[in-house]
Design a protein around this motif. Sequence first.
Motif, PDB file in Angstrom:
ATOM      1  N   GLU A  78      65.078  17.458  55.619  1.00 59.75           N
ATOM      2  CA  GLU A  78      64.183  17.164  54.489  1.00 59.75           C
ATOM      3  C   GLU A  78      62.826  17.843  54.633  1.00 59.75           C
ATOM      4  O   GLU A  78      62.272  18.344  53.665  1.00 59.75           O
ATOM      5  N   THR A  79      62.290  17.871  55.840  1.00 53.73           N
ATOM      6  CA  THR A  79      60.940  18.425  56.047  1.00 53.73           C
ATOM      7  C   THR A  79      60.939  19.904  56.363  1.00 53.73           C
ATOM      8  O   THR A  79      59.885  20.530  56.429  1.00 53.73           O
ATOM      9  N   GLY A  80      62.116  20.470  56.615  1.00 57.57           N
ATOM     10  CA  GLY A  80      62.166  21.900  56.907  1.00 57.57           C
ATOM     11  C   GLY A  80      61.985  22.217  58.374  1.00 57.57           C
ATOM     12  O   GLY A  80      61.754  23.352  58.748  1.00 57.57           O
ATOM     13  N   GLY A  81      62.046  21.227  59.240  1.00 55.33           N
ATOM     14  CA  GLY A  81      61.949  21.486  60.678  1.00 55.33           C
ATOM     15  C   GLY A  81      60.650  20.986  61.271  1.00 55.33           C
ATOM     16  O   GLY A  81      59.823  20.377  60.601  1.00 55.33           O
ATOM     17  N   ALA A  82      60.472  21.290  62.528  1.00 59.15           N
ATOM     18  CA  ALA A  82      59.294  20.828  63.263  1.00 59.15           C
ATOM     19  C   ALA A  82      58.136  21.799  63.104  1.00 59.15           C
ATOM     20  O   ALA A  82      58.329  22.999  62.918  1.00 59.15           O
ATOM     21  N   ASP A  83      56.943  21.262  63.215  1.00 56.58           N
ATOM     22  CA  ASP A  83      55.736  22.091  63.234  1.00 56.58           C
ATOM     23  C   ASP A  83      55.641  22.694  64.631  1.00 56.58           C
ATOM     24  O   ASP A  83      55.457  21.975  65.617  1.00 56.58           O
ATOM     25  N   ILE A  84      55.781  24.014  64.735  1.00 56.20           N
ATOM     26  CA  ILE A  84      55.841  24.673  66.033  1.00 56.20           C
ATOM     27  C   ILE A  84      54.567  24.456  66.844  1.00 56.20           C
ATOM     28  O   ILE A  84      54.611  24.278  68.055  1.00 56.20           O
ATOM     29  N   ASP A  85      53.417  24.451  66.181  1.00 59.37           N
ATOM     30  CA  ASP A  85      52.158  24.246  66.913  1.00 59.37           C
ATOM     31  C   ASP A  85      52.099  22.846  67.512  1.00 59.37           C
ATOM     32  O   ASP A  85      51.667  22.669  68.658  1.00 59.37           O
ATOM     33  N   ALA A  86      52.540  21.851  66.757  1.00 57.21           N
ATOM     34  CA  ALA A  86      52.553  20.484  67.273  1.00 57.21           C
ATOM     35  C   ALA A  86      53.542  20.359  68.429  1.00 57.21           C
ATOM     36  O   ALA A  86      53.280  19.662  69.411  1.00 57.21           O
TER      37      ALA A  86
END
Length: 99
Positions: A78-86
């Motif tokens: 749903e969100t398009g994946g993880a935030d790589i920086d986080a």
Amino acid sequence: MQSAKCLKCGHETATDSACPACGQVAVNGAAKPRWVKPPPPPELAGMVFTPVPPEMAEEFRRTFDEAEFLAEMRKTLETGGADIDALVAEIERKVNGRA
């Protein structure tokens, strides 16, 4: 069809049948081909595969929660994946002992 001498009586016989003279069976001594593990595909040729230790597999089976996994997968879709920086910041925090 190949012919060979019977190992028991020496009579000429076919390699894949019983000897007509003495009845000796079992392919008359011809070796059966052994199974040979096929080589890995070219894209995996340089990789080393080690089996999962039984203790690790048991720990996974004991702690894995399918409902939790599926909920996280739905959230990721749903969100398009993880935030790589986080993600990198979280890993650095854990590595540096500030978890």
